[in-house]
Write a protein that holds these residues in place. Structure first.
Motif, PDB file in Angstrom:
ATOM      1  N   TYR A   8       6.012  11.333  -7.731  1.00  0.00           N
ATOM      2  CA  TYR A   8       6.089   9.868  -7.606  1.00  0.00           C
ATOM      3  C   TYR A   8       4.788   9.243  -8.093  1.00  0.00           C
ATOM      4  O   TYR A   8       4.781   8.284  -8.868  1.00  0.00           O
ATOM      5  N   ALA A   9       3.683   9.831  -7.699  1.00  0.00           N
ATOM      6  CA  ALA A   9       2.368   9.303  -8.040  1.00  0.00           C
ATOM      7  C   ALA A   9       2.065   9.436  -9.542  1.00  0.00           C
ATOM      8  O   ALA A   9       1.541   8.511 -10.167  1.00  0.00           O
ATOM      9  N   LYS A  10       2.415  10.596 -10.107  1.00  0.00           N
ATOM     10  CA  LYS A  10       2.133  10.877 -11.520  1.00  0.00           C
ATOM     11  C   LYS A  10       2.772   9.864 -12.464  1.00  0.00           C
ATOM     12  O   LYS A  10       2.233   9.550 -13.515  1.00  0.00           O
ATOM     13  N   ASN A  13       1.137   3.905 -12.328  1.00  0.00           N
ATOM     14  CA  ASN A  13      -0.247   3.452 -12.283  1.00  0.00           C
ATOM     15  C   ASN A  13      -0.310   2.344 -11.247  1.00  0.00           C
ATOM     16  O   ASN A  13       0.161   1.237 -11.472  1.00  0.00           O
ATOM     17  N   PHE A  14      -0.910   2.668 -10.122  1.00  0.00           N
ATOM     18  CA  PHE A  14      -0.863   1.725  -9.004  1.00  0.00           C
ATOM     19  C   PHE A  14      -1.799   0.538  -9.149  1.00  0.00           C
ATOM     20  O   PHE A  14      -1.810  -0.355  -8.310  1.00  0.00           O
ATOM     21  N   LYS A  21       1.980   2.571  -2.622  1.00  0.00           N
ATOM     22  CA  LYS A  21       1.139   3.717  -2.965  1.00  0.00           C
ATOM     23  C   LYS A  21       1.711   4.984  -2.326  1.00  0.00           C
ATOM     24  O   LYS A  21       2.399   4.918  -1.313  1.00  0.00           O
ATOM     25  N   PRO A  22       1.417   6.123  -2.935  1.00  0.00           N
ATOM     26  CA  PRO A  22       2.029   7.376  -2.441  1.00  0.00           C
ATOM     27  C   PRO A  22       1.352   7.924  -1.189  1.00  0.00           C
ATOM     28  O   PRO A  22       0.723   8.976  -1.210  1.00  0.00           O
ATOM     29  N   THR A  23       1.481   7.199  -0.124  1.00  0.00           N
ATOM     30  CA  THR A  23       0.866   7.629   1.127  1.00  0.00           C
ATOM     31  C   THR A  23       1.920   8.271   2.024  1.00  0.00           C
ATOM     32  O   THR A  23       2.986   7.705   2.222  1.00  0.00           O
ATOM     33  N   ILE A  24       1.577   9.420   2.534  1.00  0.00           N
ATOM     34  CA  ILE A  24       2.480  10.056   3.495  1.00  0.00           C
ATOM     35  C   ILE A  24       2.030   9.672   4.890  1.00  0.00           C
ATOM     36  O   ILE A  24       0.907   9.950   5.298  1.00  0.00           O
TER      37      ILE A  24
END
Ligand code: MN
Length: 159
Positions: A8-10, A13-14, A21-24
Motif C-alpha cells: 500500500y505504501a509503495k 506518495n503521501f 498514511k500506512p499506519t498500523i
C-alpha cells in the motif's frame, strides 16, 4: 520495515495524496466479561466471576463485594465455571449442588492490569471493573497458607 501495508505504501506518495498514511493501529483492547451472581443457597453468597481463556474464574463471596476501599471481603476460590454461566439465572432444584436461586447481581466488562495467569500463581490479581454496581480498580489477594481464601478489595487509587 516490511509489514502488511508495505505494498500500500509503495504505490503511494503521501506528500501528494491525501489518502491515509500506512499506519498500523494497535488492536482495540478486547474487553473480558465479569459477573456477580447472588446465590441464595444454604447460605446466601455472591459468586464473583472473571472471564479467562474461555472459562469463568470463580470466587464465592459470603458478604458480597464492596465499593468501599476500607472493606475487605473474603472471597473463596471455587471451581471454574463455563463462560455461558455469565448470565445464568434460575432455580437450582432441591437436592442438587448449590440448590437455591441464582440472580445476576452485576454484569459487565473487566480489564486485567496484570497478566491473569501469573496473577493466579502469585495470588494477586488487579483489574478494572466496568459493571453497573462495581466500577473501578479492584484487587483479589490470596491469603497466605490458605489456598482457597482470597480478599476482594476496592482500590482507593481511583475515583
Ligand atoms: Mn454459588
Amino acid at each position: 520495515m516490511k509489514n502488511s501495508l508495505t505494498h500500500y505504501a509503495k504505490k503511494r506518495n503521501f506528500k501528494k495524496t491525501s489518502e491515509p498514511k500506512p499506519t498500523i493501529k494497535k488492536a482495540a483492547k478486547a474487553f473480558l466479561h465479569f459477573c456477580v451472581q447472588e446465590h441464595k443457597a444454604s447460605h446466601l453468597h455472591y459468586d464473583f466471576r472473571l472471564e479467562h481463556k474461555g472459562i469463568l474464574l470463580s470466587w464465592a463471596i459470603p458478604k458480597g463485594p464492596s465499593m468501599d476501599p476500607k472493606t475487605k471481603r473474603l472471597a473463596v476460590k471455587v471451581e471454574d465455571h463455563p463462560l455461558s454461566y455469565l448470565d445464568f439465572e434460575g432455580e437450582i432444584p432441591k437436592g442438587n449442588y448449590g440448590a437455591g436461586s441464582v440472580l445476576v447481581w452485576d454484569i459487565g466488562y473487566y480489564e486485567p492490569l496484570d497478566d491473569v495467569k501469573i496473577g493466579l500463581k502469585k495470588g494477586h490479581l488487579k483489574f478494572i471493573l466496568q459493571g453497573e454496581k462495581l466500577v473501578g480498580i479492584f484487587s483479589l489477594i490470596k491469603l497466605k497458607n490458605a489456598s482457597d481464601n482470597w480478599l476482594l478489595i476496592k482500590s482507593s487509587d481511583d475515583v
